[in-house]
Design a protein around this motif. Structure first.
Motif, PDB file in Angstrom:
ATOM      1  N   LEU A 317      -4.770  -5.419   2.555  1.00  0.00           N
ATOM      2  CA  LEU A 317      -4.337  -4.030   2.442  1.00  0.00           C
ATOM      3  C   LEU A 317      -2.846  -3.938   2.722  1.00  0.00           C
ATOM      4  O   LEU A 317      -2.366  -4.406   3.756  1.00  0.00           O
ATOM      5  N   THR A 318      -2.082  -3.360   1.792  1.00  0.00           N
ATOM      6  CA  THR A 318      -0.623  -3.269   1.947  1.00  0.00           C
ATOM      7  C   THR A 318      -0.116  -1.837   2.064  1.00  0.00           C
ATOM      8  O   THR A 318       0.962  -1.606   2.612  1.00  0.00           O
ATOM      9  N   HIS A 319      -0.857  -0.868   1.526  1.00  0.00           N
ATOM     10  CA  HIS A 319      -0.416   0.523   1.537  1.00  0.00           C
ATOM     11  C   HIS A 319      -1.596   1.437   1.889  1.00  0.00           C
ATOM     12  O   HIS A 319      -2.727   1.187   1.463  1.00  0.00           O
ATOM     13  N   LEU A 320      -1.280   2.492   2.642  1.00  0.00           N
ATOM     14  CA  LEU A 320      -2.314   3.413   3.114  1.00  0.00           C
ATOM     15  C   LEU A 320      -1.922   4.849   2.794  1.00  0.00           C
ATOM     16  O   LEU A 320      -0.787   5.268   3.055  1.00  0.00           O
ATOM     17  N   ASN A 321      -2.855   5.608   2.208  1.00  0.00           N
ATOM     18  CA  ASN A 321      -2.627   7.022   1.932  1.00  0.00           C
ATOM     19  C   ASN A 321      -2.722   7.793   3.251  1.00  0.00           C
ATOM     20  O   ASN A 321      -3.747   7.755   3.927  1.00  0.00           O
ATOM     21  N   LEU A 322      -1.649   8.487   3.628  1.00  0.00           N
ATOM     22  CA  LEU A 322      -1.620   9.162   4.923  1.00  0.00           C
ATOM     23  C   LEU A 322      -2.336  10.506   4.928  1.00  0.00           C
ATOM     24  O   LEU A 322      -2.500  11.110   5.988  1.00  0.00           O
ATOM     25  N   TYR A 323      -2.770  10.987   3.782  1.00  0.00           N
ATOM     26  CA  TYR A 323      -3.574  12.209   3.758  1.00  0.00           C
ATOM     27  C   TYR A 323      -4.988  11.957   4.267  1.00  0.00           C
ATOM     28  O   TYR A 323      -5.538  12.751   5.022  1.00  0.00           O
ATOM     29  N   ASP A 324      -5.585  10.859   3.820  1.00  0.00           N
ATOM     30  CA  ASP A 324      -6.990  10.617   4.165  1.00  0.00           C
ATOM     31  C   ASP A 324      -7.303   9.162   4.507  1.00  0.00           C
ATOM     32  O   ASP A 324      -8.474   8.779   4.600  1.00  0.00           O
ATOM     33  N   ASN A 325      -6.238   8.345   4.677  1.00  0.00           N
ATOM     34  CA  ASN A 325      -6.406   6.930   5.052  1.00  0.00           C
ATOM     35  C   ASN A 325      -7.183   6.111   4.023  1.00  0.00           C
ATOM     36  O   ASN A 325      -7.827   5.115   4.378  1.00  0.00           O
ATOM     37  N   THR A 326      -7.114   6.514   2.754  1.00  0.00           N
ATOM     38  CA  THR A 326      -7.736   5.712   1.707  1.00  0.00           C
ATOM     39  C   THR A 326      -6.784   4.586   1.283  1.00  0.00           C
ATOM     40  O   THR A 326      -5.587   4.618   1.574  1.00  0.00           O
ATOM     41  N   VAL A 327      -7.330   3.605   0.596  1.00  0.00           N
ATOM     42  CA  VAL A 327      -6.549   2.452   0.148  1.00  0.00           C
ATOM     43  C   VAL A 327      -5.521   2.899  -0.890  1.00  0.00           C
ATOM     44  O   VAL A 327      -5.866   3.498  -1.905  1.00  0.00           O
ATOM     45  N   ALA A 328      -4.248   2.586  -0.638  1.00  0.00           N
ATOM     46  CA  ALA A 328      -3.182   2.948  -1.579  1.00  0.00           C
ATOM     47  C   ALA A 328      -2.495   1.731  -2.176  1.00  0.00           C
ATOM     48  O   ALA A 328      -1.645   1.872  -3.060  1.00  0.00           O
ATOM     49  N   GLY A 329      -2.843   0.531  -1.705  1.00  0.00           N
ATOM     50  CA  GLY A 329      -2.246  -0.668  -2.272  1.00  0.00           C
ATOM     51  C   GLY A 329      -2.788  -1.923  -1.613  1.00  0.00           C
ATOM     52  O   GLY A 329      -3.260  -1.886  -0.470  1.00  0.00           O
ATOM     53  N   MET A 330      -2.754  -3.027  -2.341  1.00  0.00           N
ATOM     54  CA  MET A 330      -3.220  -4.303  -1.800  1.00  0.00           C
ATOM     55  C   MET A 330      -2.562  -5.444  -2.558  1.00  0.00           C
ATOM     56  O   MET A 330      -1.947  -5.255  -3.608  1.00  0.00           O
ATOM     57  N   ARG A 331      -2.703  -6.653  -2.002  1.00  0.00           N
ATOM     58  CA  ARG A 331      -2.218  -7.848  -2.676  1.00  0.00           C
ATOM     59  C   ARG A 331      -3.177  -8.991  -2.398  1.00  0.00           C
ATOM     60  O   ARG A 331      -3.925  -8.973  -1.415  1.00  0.00           O
ATOM     61  N   HIS A 332      -3.143  -9.980  -3.285  1.00  0.00           N
ATOM     62  CA  HIS A 332      -3.957 -11.173  -3.085  1.00  0.00           C
ATOM     63  C   HIS A 332      -3.216 -12.105  -2.128  1.00  0.00           C
ATOM     64  O   HIS A 332      -1.989 -12.246  -2.206  1.00  0.00           O
ATOM     65  N   LYS A 333      -3.940 -12.720  -1.249  1.00  0.00           N
ATOM     66  CA  LYS A 333      -3.317 -13.555  -0.226  1.00  0.00           C
ATOM     67  C   LYS A 333      -2.803 -14.884  -0.770  1.00  0.00           C
ATOM     68  O   LYS A 333      -1.948 -15.525  -0.149  1.00  0.00           O
ATOM     69  N   GLU A 334      -3.309 -15.311  -1.919  1.00  0.00           N
ATOM     70  CA  GLU A 334      -2.917 -16.611  -2.456  1.00  0.00           C
ATOM     71  C   GLU A 334      -2.291 -16.542  -3.840  1.00  0.00           C
ATOM     72  O   GLU A 334      -1.466 -17.392  -4.205  1.00  0.00           O
ATOM     73  N   LEU A 335      -2.647 -15.546  -4.636  1.00  0.00           N
ATOM     74  CA  LEU A 335      -2.177 -15.444  -6.015  1.00  0.00           C
ATOM     75  C   LEU A 335      -1.038 -14.422  -6.136  1.00  0.00           C
ATOM     76  O   LEU A 335      -0.930 -13.506  -5.315  1.00  0.00           O
ATOM     77  N   PRO A 336      -0.208 -14.521  -7.183  1.00  0.00           N
ATOM     78  CA  PRO A 336       0.876 -13.544  -7.410  1.00  0.00           C
ATOM     79  C   PRO A 336       0.321 -12.270  -8.043  1.00  0.00           C
ATOM     80  O   PRO A 336       0.649 -11.914  -9.189  1.00  0.00           O
ATOM     81  N   VAL A 337      -0.493 -11.591  -7.284  1.00  0.00           N
ATOM     82  CA  VAL A 337      -1.222 -10.421  -7.777  1.00  0.00           C
ATOM     83  C   VAL A 337      -1.103  -9.297  -6.754  1.00  0.00           C
ATOM     84  O   VAL A 337      -1.364  -9.506  -5.562  1.00  0.00           O
ATOM     85  N   PHE A 338      -0.704  -8.112  -7.193  1.00  0.00           N
ATOM     86  CA  PHE A 338      -0.650  -6.955  -6.294  1.00  0.00           C
ATOM     87  C   PHE A 338      -0.872  -5.676  -7.095  1.00  0.00           C
ATOM     88  O   PHE A 338      -0.755  -5.658  -8.328  1.00  0.00           O
ATOM     89  N   CYS A 339      -1.191  -4.605  -6.389  1.00  0.00           N
ATOM     90  CA  CYS A 339      -1.490  -3.350  -7.078  1.00  0.00           C
ATOM     91  C   CYS A 339      -1.358  -2.175  -6.111  1.00  0.00           C
ATOM     92  O   CYS A 339      -1.470  -2.336  -4.893  1.00  0.00           O
ATOM     93  N   VAL A 340      -1.102  -0.998  -6.671  1.00  0.00           N
ATOM     94  CA  VAL A 340      -1.044   0.234  -5.885  1.00  0.00           C
ATOM     95  C   VAL A 340      -1.849   1.318  -6.591  1.00  0.00           C
ATOM     96  O   VAL A 340      -1.977   1.323  -7.815  1.00  0.00           O
ATOM     97  N   GLN A 341      -2.357   2.259  -5.775  1.00  0.00           N
ATOM     98  CA  GLN A 341      -3.200   3.319  -6.306  1.00  0.00           C
ATOM     99  C   GLN A 341      -2.374   4.445  -6.923  1.00  0.00           C
ATOM    100  O   GLN A 341      -2.879   5.242  -7.708  1.00  0.00           O
ATOM    101  N   TYR A 342      -1.104   4.493  -6.607  1.00  0.00           N
ATOM    102  CA  TYR A 342      -0.260   5.610  -7.041  1.00  0.00           C
ATOM    103  C   TYR A 342       0.633   5.206  -8.227  1.00  0.00           C
ATOM    104  O   TYR A 342       0.440   4.146  -8.828  1.00  0.00           O
ATOM    105  N   HIS A 343       1.602   6.077  -8.565  1.00  0.00           N
ATOM    106  CA  HIS A 343       2.437   5.881  -9.754  1.00  0.00           C
ATOM    107  C   HIS A 343       3.885   5.605  -9.364  1.00  0.00           C
ATOM    108  O   HIS A 343       4.672   6.540  -9.188  1.00  0.00           O
ATOM    109  N   PRO A 344       4.294   4.335  -9.248  1.00  0.00           N
ATOM    110  CA  PRO A 344       5.678   4.032  -8.885  1.00  0.00           C
ATOM    111  C   PRO A 344       6.685   4.409  -9.966  1.00  0.00           C
ATOM    112  O   PRO A 344       7.883   4.521  -9.688  1.00  0.00           O
TER     113      PRO A 344
END
Length: 369
Positions: A317-344
Motif C-alpha cells: 500500500l503506497t497511498h491512502l484516501n483520507l476521506y475514508d481510508n480506502t486504498v488509493a495506490g499500491m506497488r508491487h514489491k518485486e516488479l516495476p508495477v504501480f498504480c493509483v486509484q485517482y487521476h494524476p
C-alpha cells in the motif's frame, strides 16, 4: 422551458426544468464535488451509465467549447444541477452548456434541490434514477428506475473502448519510449501527459490480448481509467496477469495503472474489489502518500475500490484516501508495477500528482538501461 422530474429507485421525486435534449434519460445517480470542469467531467468515459449531480450550485457560467473535452463525446447519461446559468462569459466559450448538451443528445435538469439530493445519496448510497419530461407519472418513472441494470457486474469498458488501435506521437522529434496504453475509457489528457514526456503512445482496445501487445515491443504498458465493475472485465485481468509475468531481455515491462486500471491490476495479482456506497467523484480529494508522508489533492472518479484485507503479500500500500481510508495506490514489491486509484493527469486539475508520470518514465529508463 419544459418541466421535468427526477425519480430515484427509493421513490424520491425531484421536480425541475429540462435542458439540453428534451426527452428522457436514466442511469446510476452519483455526485461530483468539483466547482469547475463540467465539460471534462461529462466527456470522461468513466461516467458511462451514470447521471452526474454537481454539488456546486451554479453551472454553465463559462460556457463550453470544442477543446475542453476528454473524449469524442459526452459519456454521462445526464446532468443534474441546482441552477443552469442562462448567460456565459469566457474568451474561449463557443456555446452555452445547454446548447452543448443538446448538440450531444444529452438531457439535463436544473432548478432542483441538489443539496437535499446529495445528502440523500450520501446516506443511502448511489441510486438508479430517471429524468423525464416525456412521462411525468411518478409510479411509472419509479418502475423505470428500478428496471435499470445495477452497476455491479457490468463490463462497460467494452462499450467505451476504441474500436481500433491508434497512435499518439511524442511531442519531441525523437521519441524516448514506446508506451502501449490499454483503453478502458482513456482520457485525452493522459495521452497529452505521456507524449509531452517523450513517449509515443499506441492505444489499443480493452480486449487486446497480451501477445498482441508484446508484438508491439513496448517500453511500458499503461492501464487507463474506465467505467463499470472491474471484476466483470475478466479478459483484461487475464491479459494483465500474462503481461506481468513476461520478461524482455530478462527484465519485466514497467506497468502503470490508474482508476479502473488500478483495480484491474490489483485483481490480476489476487486482490479483490468492492462497490463503494456512493463512490469518489470530484477534484478535491485528499490522499496521503505513505512513502513520503506528503498530502496530495487529487481528482477522483470511481465507484469501486480495492479491498485492503485482500491484498497479497507482494503488493504494498503506497497511498491512502483520507476521506475514508480506502486504498488509493499500491506497488508491487518485486516488479516495476504501480498504480493509483485517482487521476494524476487531472484536467483541469489539480496537478499535485504529475510526479507519477515521471515515476513511470524513470521505470522505463531503468528497464532500458
Amino acid at each position: 422551458m419544459a418541466k421535468a422530474k427526477l425519480v430515484l429507485e427509493n421513490g424520491a421525486v425531484f421536480e425541475g426544468t429540462a435542458f439540453g435534449l428534451i426527452g428522457e434519460t436514466s442511469g446510476e445517480v452519483v455526485f461530483n464535488t468539483s466547482h469547475t470542469g463540467y465539460q471534462e467531467i461529462l466527456t470522461d468515459p468513466s461516467y458511462a451509465g451514470q447521471m452526474v449531480v454537481m454539488t456546486y450550485p451554479l453551472m454553465g457560467n463559462y460556457g463550453a467549447n470544442e477543446y475542453d473535452i476528454e473524449s469524442s463525446k459526452i459519456w454521462a447519461s445526464g446532468l443534474i444541477v441546482s441552477e443552469l446559468s442562462e448567460i456565459y462569459s469566457n474568451h474561449e466559450a463557443e456555446f452555452s452548456l445547454d446548447e452543448y448538451l443538446h448538440s450531444q443528445g444529452v438531457m439535463g435538469i436544473d432548478n432542483i434541490d441538489t443539496r437535499k439530493l446529495v445528502r440523500m445519496l450520501r446516506t443511502e448510497g448511489a441510486m438508479r434514477g430517471v429524468i423525464s419530461c416525456a412521462e411525468l407519472g411518478d409510479d411509472e418513472l419509479l418502475k423505470k428506475a428500478k428496471s435499470i441494470p445495477e452497476m455491479t457486474g457490468q463490463d462497460l469498458a467494452s462499450k467505451v473502448t476504441t474500436p481500433a488501435s491508434y497512435s499518439a506521437p511524442a511531442e519531441e522529434e525523437h521519441a524516448k519510449f514506446h508506451v502501449v496504453a490499454y483503453d478502458y475509457g482513456i482520457k485525452r489528457n493522459i495521452l497529452r501527459m505521456l507524449t509531452a514526456a517523450g513517449c509515443t503512445v499506441t492505444v489499443v482496445s480493452a480486449q487486446t490480448p497480451a501477445h498482441r501487445v508484446l508484438a508491439l515491443k513496448p517500453d511500458g504498458i499503461f492501464l487507463s481509467n474506465g467505467p463499470g465493475d472491474p471484476d466483470a472485465v475478466k479478459y483484461a485481468i487475464e491479459s494483465i496477469k500474462e503481461l506481468s509475468e513476461t520478461t524482455e531481455n530478462g527484465k519485466h515491462i514497467p506497468m502503470f495503472g490508474i482508476c479502473l486500471g488500478h483495480q484491474l491490476l490489483s485483481l490480476a495479482f489476487g486482490a479483490k474489489t468492492f462497490k463503494l456506497k456512493f463512490g469518489h467523484h470530484g477534484s478535491n480529494h485528499p490522499v496521503k502518500n505513505l512513502l513520503t508522508g506528503s498530502i496530495e489533492i487529487t481528482a477522483q472518479n470511481h465507484g469501486f475500490a480495492v479491498d485492503p484485507n485482500s491484498m497479497p503479500e507482494n503488493l504494498e500500500l503506497t497511498h491512502l484516501n483520507l476521506y475514508d481510508n480506502t486504498v488509493a495506490g499500491m506497488r508491487h514489491k518485486e516488479l516495476p508495477v504501480f498504480c493509483v486509484q485517482y487521476h494524476p493527469e487531472a484536467s483541469p486539475g489539480p496537478h499535485d500528482s504529475h510526479y507519477l508520470f515521471k515515476q513511470f518514465i524513470g521505470m522505463m529508463e531503468e528497464a532500458k538501461a
